[in-house]
Design an enzyme around this catalytic site. Structure first.
Site, PDB file in Angstrom:
ATOM      1  N   GLY A  65     -17.286 -34.940   0.720  1.00  0.00           N
ATOM      2  CA  GLY A  65     -17.989 -35.279  -0.505  1.00  0.00           C
ATOM      3  C   GLY A  65     -19.324 -35.028  -0.584  1.00  0.00           C
ATOM      4  N   GLU A  66     -19.582 -34.713  -2.157  1.00  0.00           N
ATOM      5  CA  GLU A  66     -21.032 -34.455  -2.335  1.00  0.00           C
ATOM      6  C   GLU A  66     -21.576 -35.038  -3.720  1.00  0.00           C
ATOM      7  OE1 GLU A  66     -23.623 -30.191  -2.315  1.00  0.00           O
ATOM      8  OE2 GLU A  66     -21.341 -30.145  -2.511  1.00  0.00           O
ATOM      9  N   LYS A  90     -22.845 -39.587   6.245  1.00  0.00           N
ATOM     10  CA  LYS A  90     -23.865 -39.385   5.030  1.00  0.00           C
ATOM     11  C   LYS A  90     -24.916 -39.037   5.350  1.00  0.00           C
ATOM     12  CE  LYS A  90     -25.175 -41.725   1.069  1.00  0.00           C
ATOM     13  NZ  LYS A  90     -25.085 -43.090   0.261  1.00  0.00           N
ATOM     14  N   ASP A 177     -23.621 -48.692  -9.379  1.00  0.00           N
ATOM     15  CA  ASP A 177     -22.912 -47.579  -9.498  1.00  0.00           C
ATOM     16  C   ASP A 177     -21.541 -47.667  -9.096  1.00  0.00           C
ATOM     17  OD1 ASP A 177     -22.434 -44.805 -10.294  1.00  0.00           O
ATOM     18  OD2 ASP A 177     -23.219 -44.063  -8.468  1.00  0.00           O
TER      19      ASP A 177
END
Length: 574
Positions: A65-66, A90, A177
């Site tokens: 993931g990015e 992370k 978010d």
């Protein structure tokens, strides 16, 4: 002649342009994949160099993931005893503010680890590089499984999402978010995890001490930046005569002074055009937040919805007038008035441009209002889009409502807009323009819309988009996931009269069902009956909950704790 015909038939087979095209595409994809793998390998090597101690503990396998502020890697913990353990690493970007990093860690350690909230196992730091090690949860892509979920699975998904939101809201954490990619879901194991607290904010009574500190630091920074531009009324007596220059200028402008609401007093526009605060509890704790409204200041913005916005000063004369008027107005407002919430919006003594489609020079000369705006486009609540300074955990519940809307309609992303005004117009097409305008008044915002748009019936809307009427299911390409790539609001929305773009069943190309295709049809019927069980009997409670989640008024929007007690989840264990 027969031989000639034979040659003509063989040539297309031997030198088929279509086959060559497929080969070229396959070669291109292979090259792209190799290039991607090389890039991932390079990133892993850089991470080892930045944080050397990782090599002693983990074997990093892949980049999974990015995002804007971080990258996530899959690693295996090299344990001396016991089975191998998968870990998600992370890596926060080096430019992240130290306080923001510490606040995210505190959210994970205090609130995480239970009730579907991701916890933290280890944390590593070398200079300005920080890596957070968390349990790895293998999960499916929301887009891939959206149109194969049964109705019961949707109930379980939303129930577990509300459990996670209830947990963090109890600690006074506003996630900001909430979206499918931040709520991991393992369909086989039925495990869930709310992740990524990089944009989290604290409520006024938050139990996360560092979130309080982040708010305080952010407010002090804004105040210090604008201190040289602030003129208070302490040196001007309230009963004193109006300065001659101001009196002369006021006669040339046919404008009446408008009393400032809490939001109008606190937020001004500086000389350099930067957002700033005169000072008093304007929450904006996100460091380095992205500005998703970069298109809204361009002159070709949507005429359908116009907010009463503040812009930069247009001329020196209006700046002088605004500055001197602020000097008097600030003195008039006492501390009790300053503490009023944004919901108190006076109806009298407004300037000439108030509630019209024009903005006077006085309003143009004011500083822009500052409010938290962090989040993902398509999931931000109306109070965020209209820059309301007083934002609560209700913005997370709106985001959960958008997820629920995607689940019920089979469309993701449901909203897709390039700027805040377009996003607000799209919300109006679902919830109604009159309802949106009335709700905005409750938190001190005035919205103008060129055309009245009625509110949609949520049941009819979702069933139409999913390709089902109120009685019998209809087979469309939505079942195979084709329509999930189409947002419910088209990118080509007519902003002069915003409307919902619907695709009638049977008009999709590619994998649509055909009457003559009996084998594929039979297989899809079986898959439809298995995976979409319950969609022909969606109860009214589902749409009642959706309506409460998408309440335009944040003050009356349902909370996570209330949502868990909703009849939609009856007979389900909490």
């Amino acid at each position: 002649m027969e031989a000639s015909l034979g040659i003509q038939m063989d040539e297309p087979m031997a030198f088929s342009p279509q086959r060559d095209r497929f080969q070229a595409e396959g070669s291109l994809k292979k090259n792209e994949q190799n290039f991607k793998l090389a890039g991932v390998k390079k990133d892993i090597e850089k991470l080892y160099e930045a944080v050397p101690q990782l090599s002693n503990v983990f074997k990093i396998e892949d980049k999974i993931g990015e995002g804007t502020f971080s990258s996530v890697y899959l690693a295996t913990a090299q344990l001396q005893v016991g089975p191998e353990e998968k870990i998600a690493l992370k890596h926060l970007i080096p430019t992240s503010h130290p306080i923001r990093i510490a606040a995210e860690l505190q959210c994970l350690t205090v609130a995480g680890g239970q009730d579907n909230v991701m916890g933290v196992k280890y944390c590593f730091r070398k200079n300005d590089h920080v890596v957070i090690a968390m349990p790895y949860l293998e999960h499916e892509s929301f887009l891939d499984i959206l149109n194969s979920l049964s109705f019961q699975e949707v109930r379980e998904y939303m129930l577990n999402l509300f459990k996670a939101l209830k947990r963090i809201h109890q600690f006074g954490i506003v996630h900001r978010d909430v979206k499918p990619s931040n709520f991991l879901y393992n369909r086989r194991l039925k495990k869930y995890a709310l992740v990524d607290f990089g944009l989290a904010q604290g409520t006024h009574d938050t139990k996360i001490e560092l979130l309080k500190f982040v708010q305080s630091e952010a407010q002090q920074e804004r105040c210090s930046q604008n201190k040289s531009h602030i003129i208070t009324g302490n040196k001007i007596p309230l009963s004193g005569p109006v300065p001659k220059e101001l009196d002369q200028q006021s006669t040339t402008k046919a404008s009446v002074k408008r009393p400032y609401t809490n939001a109008q007093i606190q937020i001004k526009q500086g000389k350099d055009g930067k957002e700033g605060s005169v000072g008093l509890s304007v929450q904006r704790s996100v460091f380095g937040e992205r500005n998703f409204n970069i298109h809204s200041s361009i002159s070709h913005e949507s005429p359908a919805v116009k907010l009463m916005k503040q812009s930069k000063t247009v001329d020196v004369l209006s700046r002088k007038l605004a500055t001197k008027k602020k000097a008097i107005s600030t003195k008039v407002m006492n501390s009790a008035v300053m503490r009023k919430t944004a919901s108190s919006c006076p109806a009298s003594l407004t300037c000439d441009c108030y509630a019209t489609d024009k903005v006077c020079s006085i309003c143009l000369s004011r500083r822009q209002q500052v409010a938290p705006r962090a989040g993902t486009p398509g999931f931000r609540a109306p109070e965020v889009l209209t820059k309301c300074p007083n934002q609560t955990t209700a913005i997370d519940m709106w985001s959960a409502g958008v997820i629920f809307l995607s689940l019920l309609s089979g469309r993701y992303p449901f909203y897709k807009a390039s700027d805040d005004l377009t996003a607000l117009a799209q919300i109006m097409t679902i919830r109604g323009s009159r309802e949106t305008i009335q709700a905005a008044k409750t938190f001190g915002k005035s919205i103008l819309c060129s055309k009245e748009v009625p509110a949609q019936d949520l049941r009819k809307l979702c069933e139409r988009l999913r390709g089902m009427d109120s009685s019998t299911p209809k087979l469309t390409s939505d079942i195979q996931g084709h329509a999930s790539h189409q947002p419910a609001i088209s990118e080509k929305t007519d902003h002069k009269a915003s409307c919902l773009v619907q695709t009638p069943p049977g008009q999709y190309s590619g994998n649509s069902f055909k009457k003559g295709d009996s084998n594929s049809c039979e297989h899809c019927f079986d898959e439809y009956n298995t995976n979409l069980e319950g969609w022909n009997e969606v109860p009214d409670e589902a749409y009642d909950l959706l309506d409460k989640l998408l309440d335009l008024n944040p003050a009356s929007r349902i909370t996570a704790e209330e949502a868990l007690l909703h009849p939609f989840f009856k007979d389900m264990s909490l």
